[in-house]
Scaffold this motif. Structure first.
Motif, PDB file in Angstrom:
ATOM      1  N   GLN A 451       4.841   0.704  -9.532  1.00 42.71           N
ATOM      2  CA  GLN A 451       3.777   0.513 -10.521  1.00 42.71           C
ATOM      3  C   GLN A 451       2.569   1.419 -10.281  1.00 42.71           C
ATOM      4  O   GLN A 451       1.532   1.256 -10.912  1.00 42.71           O
ATOM      5  CB  GLN A 451       3.344  -0.952 -10.545  1.00 42.71           C
ATOM      6  CG  GLN A 451       4.407  -1.890 -11.085  1.00 42.71           C
ATOM      7  CD  GLN A 451       3.902  -3.308 -11.253  1.00 42.71           C
ATOM      8  OE1 GLN A 451       2.723  -3.598 -11.070  1.00 42.71           O
ATOM      9  NE2 GLN A 451       4.804  -4.212 -11.610  1.00 42.71           N
ATOM     10  N   CYS A 452       2.724   2.382  -9.372  1.00 37.53           N
ATOM     11  CA  CYS A 452       1.731   3.447  -9.183  1.00 37.53           C
ATOM     12  C   CYS A 452       0.513   3.054  -8.356  1.00 37.53           C
ATOM     13  O   CYS A 452      -0.561   3.660  -8.483  1.00 37.53           O
ATOM     14  CB  CYS A 452       1.288   4.027 -10.511  1.00 37.53           C
ATOM     15  SG  CYS A 452       2.613   4.773 -11.464  1.00 37.53           S
ATOM     16  N   ALA A 453       0.632   2.039  -7.500  1.00 41.62           N
ATOM     17  CA  ALA A 453      -0.476   1.715  -6.602  1.00 41.62           C
ATOM     18  C   ALA A 453      -0.733   2.884  -5.665  1.00 41.62           C
ATOM     19  O   ALA A 453       0.193   3.572  -5.217  1.00 41.62           O
ATOM     20  CB  ALA A 453      -0.158   0.458  -5.796  1.00 41.62           C
ATOM     21  N   ASP A 454      -2.017   3.097  -5.333  1.00 40.54           N
ATOM     22  CA  ASP A 454      -2.387   4.111  -4.347  1.00 40.54           C
ATOM     23  C   ASP A 454      -2.138   3.617  -2.927  1.00 40.54           C
ATOM     24  O   ASP A 454      -1.756   4.396  -2.059  1.00 40.54           O
ATOM     25  CB  ASP A 454      -3.874   4.445  -4.475  1.00 40.54           C
ATOM     26  CG  ASP A 454      -4.200   5.147  -5.762  1.00 40.54           C
ATOM     27  OD1 ASP A 454      -3.739   6.281  -5.942  1.00 40.54           O
ATOM     28  OD2 ASP A 454      -4.914   4.563  -6.599  1.00 40.54           O
ATOM     29  N   TYR A 455      -2.426   2.339  -2.711  1.00 42.09           N
ATOM     30  CA  TYR A 455      -2.282   1.726  -1.389  1.00 42.09           C
ATOM     31  C   TYR A 455      -1.506   0.417  -1.538  1.00 42.09           C
ATOM     32  O   TYR A 455      -1.553  -0.240  -2.578  1.00 42.09           O
ATOM     33  CB  TYR A 455      -3.649   1.396  -0.777  1.00 42.09           C
ATOM     34  CG  TYR A 455      -4.428   2.571  -0.243  1.00 42.09           C
ATOM     35  CD1 TYR A 455      -4.485   2.831   1.122  1.00 42.09           C
ATOM     36  CD2 TYR A 455      -5.118   3.421  -1.101  1.00 42.09           C
ATOM     37  CE1 TYR A 455      -5.215   3.901   1.627  1.00 42.09           C
ATOM     38  CE2 TYR A 455      -5.849   4.498  -0.616  1.00 42.09           C
ATOM     39  CZ  TYR A 455      -5.894   4.739   0.748  1.00 42.09           C
ATOM     40  OH  TYR A 455      -6.607   5.808   1.240  1.00 42.09           O
ATOM     41  N   ILE A 456      -0.821   0.035  -0.460  1.00 41.55           N
ATOM     42  CA  ILE A 456      -0.249  -1.297  -0.357  1.00 41.55           C
ATOM     43  C   ILE A 456      -0.945  -2.017   0.790  1.00 41.55           C
ATOM     44  O   ILE A 456      -1.310  -1.403   1.785  1.00 41.55           O
ATOM     45  CB  ILE A 456       1.281  -1.271  -0.159  1.00 41.55           C
ATOM     46  CG1 ILE A 456       1.674  -0.389   1.036  1.00 41.55           C
ATOM     47  CG2 ILE A 456       1.968  -0.790  -1.426  1.00 41.55           C
ATOM     48  CD1 ILE A 456       3.171  -0.386   1.339  1.00 41.55           C
ATOM     49  N   GLU A 457      -1.108  -3.338   0.631  1.00 35.82           N
ATOM     50  CA  GLU A 457      -1.946  -4.082   1.565  1.00 35.82           C
ATOM     51  C   GLU A 457      -1.159  -5.150   2.311  1.00 35.82           C
ATOM     52  O   GLU A 457      -0.801  -6.171   1.731  1.00 35.82           O
ATOM     53  CB  GLU A 457      -3.099  -4.750   0.816  1.00 35.82           C
ATOM     54  CG  GLU A 457      -4.072  -5.457   1.750  1.00 35.82           C
ATOM     55  CD  GLU A 457      -4.569  -6.794   1.211  1.00 35.82           C
ATOM     56  OE1 GLU A 457      -5.585  -7.287   1.725  1.00 35.82           O
ATOM     57  OE2 GLU A 457      -3.921  -7.353   0.308  1.00 35.82           O
TER      58      GLU A 457
END
Length: 751
Positions: A451-457
């Protein structure tokens, strides 16, 4: 001290896909960019590679070829029960490009085991696809002829099904063939799993030599296994993948799974075999999978002597996590001795602007995917495009249309280059895409990446043996199936965590091996009932696995995906001798991301551990701030200051001495009125910017219960509301980035 990296942007100029989420439609971007050279062009554009589906052809799952009945003992599935009147083609596990529009396409042993595949004949089919492209086309795979693998020369010295016949045709009870390479003389080298063996056949399919064994490594199905001998290769984990050098001299088989005696269950061995000498050279390499259960599906050696490797999980359809092609250079290894791998294709996110295959089931929309269980074919064509395909495990797999067996398919992917213009807003997948998959699973993280997130947390807690794992809390009764595991019933206990009495099961009372027995489940089943369909599927991932997934992934802006770990309850974990800071920094170092320019941001609600981390690493640091209360380390130390003190101009100036940004709860930026609407923005964003701090807001969620009153769609607390509307208000207030459970919605909104 590092600074917040320049916000990495996404290709929001790409076409948007409309995705229905329960009762509402929300915008989610086409997640098409999968690799890049990170070149910056004019006006800040980024040059990337955008994998695009350009051609597709399928063969009906129910197609039968001439020959005796097959599948008498096959496991029934999807409304099909054997035997079938002819030879089933249960997908293709390997292919060879003939350069004239045809391919040799080889199925495996038939129906999965020695016991049920004695009536399946081992063959290699000459096929000619009639491609469907954006301009049209039939989209079918035609079978022109086949060769039958056989032992007419009687070179085998163990019993086979066809012993009493003149042709001695080989069956799926004799060998499990999975991969194939054609030599310059037209003969075929086949990788096999039961041995594992390398098999050498002439151009007509006759076995030329005895099987070449892998010394010291037999599987349980190996016909030469001696009584009492322990198999080193796991069942059905032999040579699924086999690549050949351009000159035909060397073969590169890869063991599909980890050896039984290997302490690293993510290691896969790559070997080198000299066809001229008919012997292994002794050269080997180690490849590390994204997670322990992943297997190697296929391999192809490119002209520059780099291996393309298919890595996949065993899930299918919307459960799929890993269907990827990585490239490795046999001359390059990392500090741990593993081959450095670079993502070439994430087969769960492929552009499909031509609508090829539209309507053929799951994964055939504007964002195309190959979500099959057994992604087992990759071939680099002469023009550089990739052919990918599947083994459909007939009749069992139904990734595309539940209840209907998957067709066999070939897809051609063009790795075309494109330029995009970065956005200034950072989107963080909060615990992954936790609005779509159970939080803190690799499935949630991969969905966020798609889904094009820049970061995962990942939220980080510790196991009993000091391994950092991703869980929202150290209490795991609500996020795993531990309560249903009788062997762990006695681990239920009551503890005081950060001043609160909590009863349940805690990660620090389990070793990593014990945690691996558990499976994740949805934390908010009433709010997100659709996520419960994934309960019981996924492991609790380690921090190392999350970092590894991120650094080997590419966001939609063509850059490595970032990781944004949050240390949970660091004071508590220090008090029980399981400090989080040292293993966290060690994980960064082991993955080569302990540097100032790495896409890593460390965060915590406490202060002392961030100050400590600031002395241990140069990566970016963010101070989390809640709308009420105080950091627990302040409480433990008798410090009367609260979070409210941290967001005063003086407090923010102090934060800037050890951190690069702040993660603010939404109400700290824009409080709500008594009626539940958004009120007047505070000065905190401007004050943080004045202190040199970047501002990320949390947490933006789709459901009405989490939204301000003016953005709710109804009185149903779990119905989706106007999340984009809320996000835009905070962006207008100056927020630099945000955490969201629905990162695709956030990406489409920030544009």
């Amino acid at each position: 001290m590092s600074r917040f990296p320049t916000p990495r942007a996404l290709p929001r100029v790409l076409a948007l896909t409309i995705a229905a989420v329960t009762a509402a439609a929300v915008l989610i971007p086409t997640p098409a960019i999968a690799a890049a050279d990170d070149e910056r062009g004019a006006a800040g554009t980024v040059k990337t590679v955008a994998p695009t589906l350009v051609a597709r052809a399928t063969l009906s799952a129910d197609h039968l070829e001439s020959g005796p009945d097959s599948g008498a003992l096959a496991t029934p599935g999807n409304g099909r029960t054997g035997p079938w009147d002819g030879q089933v083609i249960p997908g293709f596990s390997a292919a060879i490009d003939n350069g004239d529009g045809t391919f040799w396409a080889q199925p495996d042993n038939g129906f999965g085991t020695k016991a049920n595949s004695a009536d399946f004949l081992l063959r290699n089919y000459l096929v000619r696809p009639a491609w469907q492209t954006a301009e049209g086309g039939e989209g079918s795979i035609g079978i022109e002829r086949f060769i039958s693998y056989n032992d007419r020369n009687r070179v085998l010295d163990f019993p086979i099904v066809g012993d009493g016949t003149r042709e001695r045709l080989l069956t799926g009870a004799d060998f499990d063939i999975e991969s194939v390479v054609r030599a310059k003389d037209g003969t075929f080298w086949v990788g096999e799993e039961f041995g594992p063996f390398l098999l050498h056949f002439d151009a007509k399919g006759t076995l030329l030599e005895k099987p070449f064994s892998l010394t010291g490594a037999k599987s349980p199905q190996n016909p030469y296994l001696q009584p009492g001998e322990t198999p080193r290769v796991r069942a059905s984990r032999g040579f699924e993948a086999l690549a050949g050098s351009a000159n035909g001299r060397y073969l590169y088989p890869i063991v599909e799974g980890a050896y039984v005696d290997d302490p690293d269950l993510r290691r896969r061995e790559v070997l080198e075999f000299d066809t001229k000498r008919g012997a292994y050279t002794g050269r080997t390499w180690s490849y590390q999978t994204d997670q322990e259960a992943n297997v190697i599906g296929d391999a192809f050696l490119t002209k520059n002597d780099r291996l393309l490797i298919v890595e996949r999980d065993d899930f299918e359809g919307d459960q799929a996590v890993t269907k990827r092609i990585y490239e490795v250079d046999l001359k390059r290894t990392d500090a741990q001795g593993y081959l450095e791998k670079t993502l070439v294709l994430d087969a769960l996110r492929i552009q499909n602007p031509g609508g090829i295959g539209a309507g053929d089931g799951y994964g055939t929309g504007e964002v195309f995917s190959l979500p099959v269980q057994s992604f087992e074919t990759v071939v680099q064509l002469k023009d550089g495009r990739l052919l990918i395909g599947n083994d459909n495990n007939y009749p069992g797999n139904d990734a595309r249309v539940p209840g209907s067996p998957d067709d066999t398919e070939f897809d051609i992917i063009d790795l075309q280059r494109a330029r995009i213009t970065p956005s200034a807003i950072t989107v963080v997948g909060h615990r992954g895409a936790s609005g779509f998959r159970p939080e803190h699973t690799l499935a949630a993280y991969e969905t966020a990446i798609v889904q094009c997130a820049d970061y995962i947390e990942p939220d980080v807690v510790s196991t009993k043996d000091g391994v950092l794992v991703a869980r929202h809390e150290n209490e795991i009764g609500g996020t795993t199936d531990v309560s249903a595991r009788p062997e762990f019933a006695d681990r239920r206990t009551t503890k005081t965590i950060d001043g609160a009495r909590i009863t349940g099961w805690f990660t620090e009372d389990f070793t990593l091996a014990e945690l691996r027995i558990l499976r994740a489940k949805e934390r908010l089943p009433q709010t997100r009932p659709a996520n419960t369909a994934f309960d019981g599927l996924y492991l609790v991932p380690t921090l190392d696995e999350v970092i590894d997934l991120a650094r080997h992934s590419v966001s939609c802006d063509g850059r490595p995906v970032g990781v944004y770990p949050e240390t949970k309850h660091p004071t508590y974990f220090d008090s029980i001798g399981l400090s989080l800071e040292e293993p966290l920094v060690a994980a960064l170092q082991a993955n080569g991301v302990d540097r100032a320019d790495a896409p890593v941001i460390l965060q915590s609600f406490e202060v002392a551990n961030l100050k400590e981390l600031n002395t241990m690493t140069n990566v970016t640091i963010a101070q989390l701030v809640s709308g009420a209360g105080r950091p627990f380390d302040f409480t433990a130390a008798g410090d009367p200051r609260t979070y409210a003190h941290l967001v005063t101009p003086a407090g923010l100036a102090e934060v800037a001495t050890y951190a690069d940004g702040v993660g603010l709860e939404k109400s700290v930026m824009i409080p709500r009125t008594a009626a539940g609407n958004l009120g007047t923005p505070t000065a905190v964003i401007a004050d943080a910017h004045a202190a040199g701090l970047t501002v990320h807001g949390w947490t933006f969620r789709l459901e009405n219960q989490f939204l301000p009153a003016e953005f709710r769609s109804s009185t149903d607390p779990n119905a989706p509301g106007d999340l984009p509307g809320e996000i835009r208000v905070f962006l207008n207030a100056g927020m630099d980035g945000l955490f969201s459970d629905q990162p695709g919605v956030a990406v489409a909104t920030v544009g």
